[in-house]
Design an enzyme around this catalytic site. Structure first.
Site, PDB file in Angstrom:
ATOM      1  N   CYS A   1       1.806   0.432  -8.121  1.00 42.74           N
ATOM      2  CA  CYS A   1       2.936   1.108  -7.593  1.00 42.74           C
ATOM      3  C   CYS A   1       4.206   1.206  -8.375  1.00 42.74           C
ATOM      4  CB  CYS A   1       3.180   0.596  -6.307  1.00 42.74           C
ATOM      5  SG  CYS A   1       3.585  -1.466  -6.318  1.00 42.74           S
TER       6      CYS A   1
ATOM      7  N   GLU B   1       5.805  -3.451   1.068  1.00 42.76           N
ATOM      8  CA  GLU B   1       5.871  -2.860  -0.450  1.00 42.76           C
ATOM      9  C   GLU B   1       4.921  -1.581  -0.469  1.00 42.76           C
ATOM     10  OE1 GLU B   1       6.324  -4.619  -4.642  1.00 42.76           O
ATOM     11  OE2 GLU B   1       4.180  -4.049  -4.261  1.00 42.76           O
TER      12      GLU B   1
ATOM     13  N   GLY C   1       0.904  -1.282  -0.061  1.00 41.64           N
ATOM     14  CA  GLY C   1       0.060   0.093   0.046  1.00 41.64           C
ATOM     15  C   GLY C   1       0.637   1.154  -0.114  1.00 41.64           C
TER      16      GLY C   1
ATOM     17  N   GLY D   1       2.162   2.454   5.287  1.00 44.53           N
ATOM     18  CA  GLY D   1       3.247   1.656   5.873  1.00 44.53           C
ATOM     19  C   GLY D   1       4.156   2.349   7.063  1.00 44.53           C
TER      20      GLY D   1
ATOM     21  N   GLU E   1       3.548  10.579  -4.958  1.00 43.33           N
ATOM     22  CA  GLU E   1       2.905   9.397  -5.730  1.00 43.33           C
ATOM     23  C   GLU E   1       1.409   9.969  -6.136  1.00 43.33           C
ATOM     24  OE1 GLU E   1       2.436   4.709  -5.676  1.00 43.33           O
ATOM     25  OE2 GLU E   1       2.046   6.028  -3.591  1.00 43.33           O
TER      26      GLU E   1
END
Length: 482
Positions: free
Chosen positions: A285, A251, A229, A234, A384
């Site tokens: 991602c 990840e 995610g 994270g 992102e």
């Protein structure tokens, strides 16, 4: 209408207590309710963790590698038999293209078969440290594992953690994304009917909020968390698990740069950039988000890329003519649209993607965009964005290309496009990314490890190293001369 349920101690349940809550999963292509899900609480999480712990402590699962291998192979066969049905639901609930859905399920099948082989090859080692004195280093299952999943690739991202966890002999509690929980249930059904698997080995709890995830992070009975995610979530998981010192496989987000040199095959490169950037409407991602182009080729690449992106046919995932599906929901569509409003006010926009009209207007569709940015501090480079929005930048030499590519905190994936393999290898060695592809992008395999650097996380998934987070080493010392 399909309703996704909780899987706890071998039984499909709505809830473990009263006060049942039912949530709605929306078809992002139409805005219609497509499925329902049982919205779990910490009570369901507690029951699932307790079941997983009982199965780990009181059954022979962790000591039965041949059984685990056979179970994983049968799991793969049943998933293969249901792939068409599951792909239909994946398109409905996620909005991706049907070919993307089938590719994702195929990757999951490959992953199950790969780890079935590794399940029978969990070797330790023995050494004689001095005459008659031996150390046996045994590889053992780490314990109870929690797998926390996003919605963008619910089959692949489930199986790539579940398969090595089961191969290692762990028991698991899965927290799927509520949007695609029906898909995750269907995948798990391919194994839950196997009577050789003890109750409690696999559990799953769905929620729309964060109480279940918080419980999994804080519970002392969870030994490993495998999370895919955002970097922000994270980091929260890392903070919340610190008191119990859980092992983490994270990840996280990506900002993948594609470094394009003037000697690259331009037609193949542009086709690769579009495929690598628009996969799942940019909601991956590892998808290309930044295109770094050498000065000598910049104008030509920009022109070709605009034309190629403009030609992408946006449409429903179940339409064979569609080349890109929709975003996960209208909120994210509007977020990308607002980013393009900002880009038009602050940057040079080479292509503005719009929200389509007509039949697509009700869904979460938006066309691809391309924005020219040189300021490395810009949010368009540093954050992102997770959508069909590419940033194009220019560089003059190898050093500048590397500096620009490494200018964010993300380091999940990158690609280098050049006809000079020595140059590609040289650049790849300098990029701070867990994966670097040459003249291609998003080439992922069960056999090859992937993972991130810096804010893109730690730990590795896929490959032999994918087992490491689910195994621990025990040192047993013994003597034969006394």
């Amino acid at each position: 209408m399909q309703t996704a349920k909780q899987l706890i101690d071998g039984r499909w349940l709505t809830h473990v207590s009263g006060g049942e809550r039912i949530g709605q999963a929306i078809n992002p292509a139409t805005g219609d309710v497509a499925a329902l899900f049982c919205d779990g609480t910490a009570a369901e999480a507690e029951a699932a963790v307790a079941a997983a712990l009982r199965a780990f402590d009181n059954t022979a699962w962790k000591r039965s590698p041949r059984l685990r291998a056979e179970v994983l192979l049968d799991f793969a066969a049943k998933l293969d038999a249901r792939k068409e049905e599951i792909a239909d639901w994946l398109v409905t609930l996620n909005g991706k293209l049907r070919r993307e859905a089938l590719g994702e399920i195929g990757a999951g099948i490959s992953e199950l078969r790969y780890y079935a082989g590794l399940a029978r090859n969990l070797f330790g080692r023995v050494l004689e440290v001095e005459p008659g004195c031996y150390s046996s280093l045994d590889r053992e299952a780490a314990g109870v594992c929690a797998i926390i999943l996003p919605w963008n690739a619910p089959v692949t991202l489930l199986v790539r953690s579940l398969a090595p966890a089961l191969a290692a002999g762990c028991t698991v509690v899965i927290k799927p994304a509520c949007q695609t929980a029906v898909v995750n249930n269907m995948v798990l059904e391919c194994m839950t009917g196997d009577t050789r698997v003890p109750a409690g080995v696999i559990n799953s709890v769905i929620e729309s909020g964060a109480d279940v995830s918080r419980y999994l992070c804080e519970s002392p009975d969870i030994d490993v968390i495998s999370f895919t995610g955002s970097s922000a979530v994270g980091k929260l998981i890392a903070q919340n698990t610190a008191p119990t010192l859980k092992r983490l496989s994270l990840e996280l987000g990506g900002k993948a740069p594609a470094v394009v040199f003037a000697d690259a095959d331009m037609d193949k490169t542009v086709a690769g950039l579009v495929a690598g950037g628009m996969v799942m409407a940019g909601q991956q991602c590892t998808a290309i988000t930044r295109v770094l182009v050498e000065d000598a080729a910049y104008d030509a690449v920009a022109q070709k890329l605009v034309a190629a992106l403009k030609a992408v046919k946006v449409g429903p995932g179940n339409d064979p003519a569609s080349q890109m599906g929709c975003l996960i929901d209208v909120r994210n569509r509007d977020r990308i649209n607002a980013l393009m409003d900002t880009a038009q006010a602050t940057q040079r926009v080479l292509l503005r993607g719009n929200v389509p009209g007509g039949a697509l207007a009700r869904g979460a569709f938006i066309e691809p965009s391309l924005v020219e940015v040189q300021d490395l501090s810009s949010d368009f480079i540093q954050k992102e964005l997770f959508g069909p929005l590419l940033v194009i930048e220019r560089f003059s030499n190898e050093d500048e290309a590397v500096t620009r590519a490494n200018a964010t905190r993300f380091g999940l994936a990158a690609s280098v496009w050049s006809s000079d393999m020595k140059k590609s290898r040289r650049i790849a060695a300098r990029l701070r990314s867990g994966t670097v592809w040459s003249n291609s992008h998003n080439r992922l395999f069960a056999e090859a490890e992937t993972g991130g650097f810096r804010d893109s996380g730690y730990g590795r998934l896929h490959g032999a190293e994918g087992l490491n987070d689910f195994l621990q080493t025990k040192h047993f010392y013994f003597e034969t001369n006394s």
